[in-house]
Write an enzyme that holds these catalytic residues in place. Structure first.
Site, PDB file in Angstrom:
ATOM      1  CG  ASP A 172      -1.842   1.190   1.242  1.00 34.15           C
ATOM      2  OD1 ASP A 172      -1.557   2.178   0.544  1.00 34.15           O
ATOM      3  OD2 ASP A 172      -2.866   1.142   1.939  1.00 34.15           O
ATOM      4  CG  HIS A 173       1.556   4.076  -3.292  1.00 35.20           C
ATOM      5  ND1 HIS A 173       0.389   3.684  -3.880  1.00 35.20           N
ATOM      6  CD2 HIS A 173       1.539   5.416  -3.285  1.00 35.20           C
ATOM      7  CE1 HIS A 173      -0.295   4.744  -4.224  1.00 35.20           C
ATOM      8  NE2 HIS A 173       0.370   5.820  -3.882  1.00 35.20           N
ATOM      9  CG  HIS A 230      -4.312   4.525  -0.606  1.00 39.47           C
ATOM     10  ND1 HIS A 230      -3.325   3.589  -0.618  1.00 39.47           N
ATOM     11  CD2 HIS A 230      -4.590   4.786  -1.906  1.00 39.47           C
ATOM     12  CE1 HIS A 230      -3.018   3.290  -1.870  1.00 39.47           C
ATOM     13  NE2 HIS A 230      -3.777   4.008  -2.669  1.00 39.47           N
TER      14      HIS A 230
END
Ligand code: NAP
Length: 504
Positions: free
Chosen positions: A186-187, A249
């Site tokens: 999950d960048h 996010h």
């Protein structure tokens, strides 16, 4: 070049989907910058894989284009690039084809013989999710990831389309690999200000006593984008804002704000505390969805002086589409710390501004000692953690404006990354790739975390799936979303805070 990486082990990156958008825009610049900043080991190799026919040189050229266009440091340095490019090769094959895995095995063997050492091998699955199970199974069948200490499998988002598919993928992965080998990306978690939330919360003793329902009135988490779906309409039709943004996010940001203090900085300890939050979050009954959740879809409108089309006219989108491009939810975390504190979360496309903010509004003073004319600009204290457009943390306080009269107004105590640090901060993917090399899973999603997030959202997704929205499209491109989202928060006496941060 001398390397700063802690584990100086020869390393191979095998990137599936290497000619795709993610590899080009994010992975190529991140790997190059790690090399320039001496975070790559001395001996490393990058193998790109996709079906397109290309020579090594052509593939290197494509990676260079990605670096030149998207690197935070601008265009690549010619000499350094030449050195870096020597480590890059390309293999054209279909991921479903067994022969390609045999040639990866040959490559790894030759690499290890050359460097007289076992290699750390990182398989990066930058491909459409339907290929995740195929590649994972083929890696296992071909004994390419047998050693959990040296082989890692990186799975891009989305991890599952719903709870059932996420569970299926977790079951498959857990039969093929150890959890310590699986890096679910999950960048957002790699972004500097996001990582800083933990430092800010747990390295400052003044915050903990007020970080609870006694002092905090409500929390707002907004991630809004001006972009539409670009050329990803086909993908987005099957996703929507809830799956694409909130499931991962925004819920991760919420967990960082709401988690209990970990006893140490071990990956599993931190992930345990985050999953505790997801478990404590109130699950909606089907009847609650209408009350606590709003969905929206953009109609045509104006953005930065330009006409933009509505979602249903975008490429790859059904002209009758029921996919939401906006979602807002009022969540509750049912535990001692947060009982009764609403967490308002919203995310949308084609919104007025690009913003990613967490705003914590503290309760008002119990008794105001000032006459009303002094308090025209009164504002409750707020802590604003901004990830975008600026990276900053600001604490908004009331002070006396200089002058003969007693007039109060709001000022910011500001920590701004740009003003404080001279060196640019690493891109999220640089941080994440370094952690993968180092074997640090703190910033990656564990299987149970992903499932807990899906579990929370399934009643909403089911309710929406069962009932088409009759009001779509219901917000104009370039606006702040549907009116119902304003009503969702207004009924509690609040409003969404927007940039520039309003000091009303
Ligand atoms: P993309 O641009 O469509 O690229 C897909 C890649 O897969 C291409 O290199 C394609 O090359 C390759 N490919 C497709 N079928 C193949 C096959 N049968 N065998 C071998 N290679 C095959 O997709 P993307 O945007 O880079 O996204 C990749 C993954 O990252 C997805 O899971 C996506 O959800 C995730 N992600 C992307 C972004 C982003 O900003 N793009 C952000 C977050 C997450 P060929 O057609 O030449 O084979």
């Amino acid at each position: 070049m001398a390397s700063k990486i802690v584990h100086e082990q020869p390393t191979i990156f095998i990137i599936f989907g290497a000619t795709g958008d993610l590899a080009w825009r994010k992975l190529a610049p991140a790997l190059y910058n790690l090399f320039v900043d001496k975070f790559m080991p001395h001996n490393f190799a990058i193998i790109g894989n996709a079906r397109a026919k290309m020579t090594d040189e052509e593939f290197q050229g494509k990676m260079l284009e990605g670096v030149n266009q998207f690197s935070r440091n601008g265009k690549a340095d010619k000499t350094l690039w030449k050195e870096f490019a020597q480590h890059i090769s390309y293999q054209s094959s279909d991921v479903q084809d067994n022969a390609s895995y045999k040639s990866f095995a040959d490559f790894i063997e030759a690499f290890e013989t050359k460097h007289k050492s076992k290699a750390r091998v990182i398989y990066y699955l930058a491909v459409a999710p339907r290929f995740f199970p195929i590649i994972a199974s083929k890696l296992a069948e071909n004994n390419l990831a047998t050693d959990p200490k040296t082989s890692r499998v990186v799975i891009e988002k989305p991890f599952g389309h719903d709870l059932e598919s996420a569970k299926d993928l977790n079951v498959l992965l857990s039969t093929l690999f150890q959890e310590e080998q699986i890096y679910r990306i999950d960048h957002y978690l790699g972004k500097e200000p996001v990582q800083n939330i933990m430092a800010f919360r747990f390295a400052n003793s003044i915050l903990e006593p007020i970080w609870n329902r006694n002092y905090i009135e409500h929390v707002q988490i907004s991630v809004t984008e001006q972009l539409g779906v670009e050329n990803r309409g086909g993908y987005y039709e099957g996703a929507g804002a809830m799956r694409d943004m909130i499931q991962n996010h925004l819920l991760q940001l919420l967990c960082l704000v709401a988690m209990e203090t970990p006893i140490n900085f071990e990956a599993d300890e931190i992930r345990n505390r985050k999953v505790d939050v997801l478990h404590a979050m109130r699950k909606f009954e089907p009847d609650d969805v209408q009350k606590y959740v709003v969905r929206g879809q953009y109609a045509k409108g104006w953005l930065e002086g330009e006409d933009v089309e509505g979602y249903r006219k975008e490429k790859g989108v059904d002209p009758q589409s029921n996919t939401e491009t906006f979602a807002a939810v009022k969540f509750f975390v049912d535990n001692w710390r947060w009982q009764g504190v609403p967490f308002y979360v919203r995310s949308g496309k084609r919104m007025h501004q690009n913003t990613s903010t967490i705003i914590i509004q503290f309760k008002d003073v119990p008794h105001c000692v000032f006459p009303t004319q002094v308090t025209d600009n009164w504002q409750q204290n707020r802590l604003v953690i901004s990830i975008q457009p600026e990276m900053s943390i600001r604490l908004q306080l009331q002070v006396k404006r200089p002058g003969l009269d007693m007039v109060l107004n709001t000022v910011d105590m500001l920590f701004n990354y740009k003003g404080t640090y001279k060196h640019g901060e690493p891109e999220a993917y640089e941080t994440l790739l370094t952690d993968i090399m180092e074997g640090d899973q703190t910033l990656f999603m564990r299987g149970d975390q992903v499932e807990a997030a899906w579990e929370l959202l399934m009643p909403i997704l089911n309710a929406w799936g069962n009932r088409k929205s009759l009001s779509f499209p219901n917000y104009q491109a370039g606006s702040w979303g549907p009116e119902l989202a304003e009503a969702l928060i207004a009924q509690d006496g609040f409003h969404w805070f927007t940039l520039p941060f309003d000091n009303e």
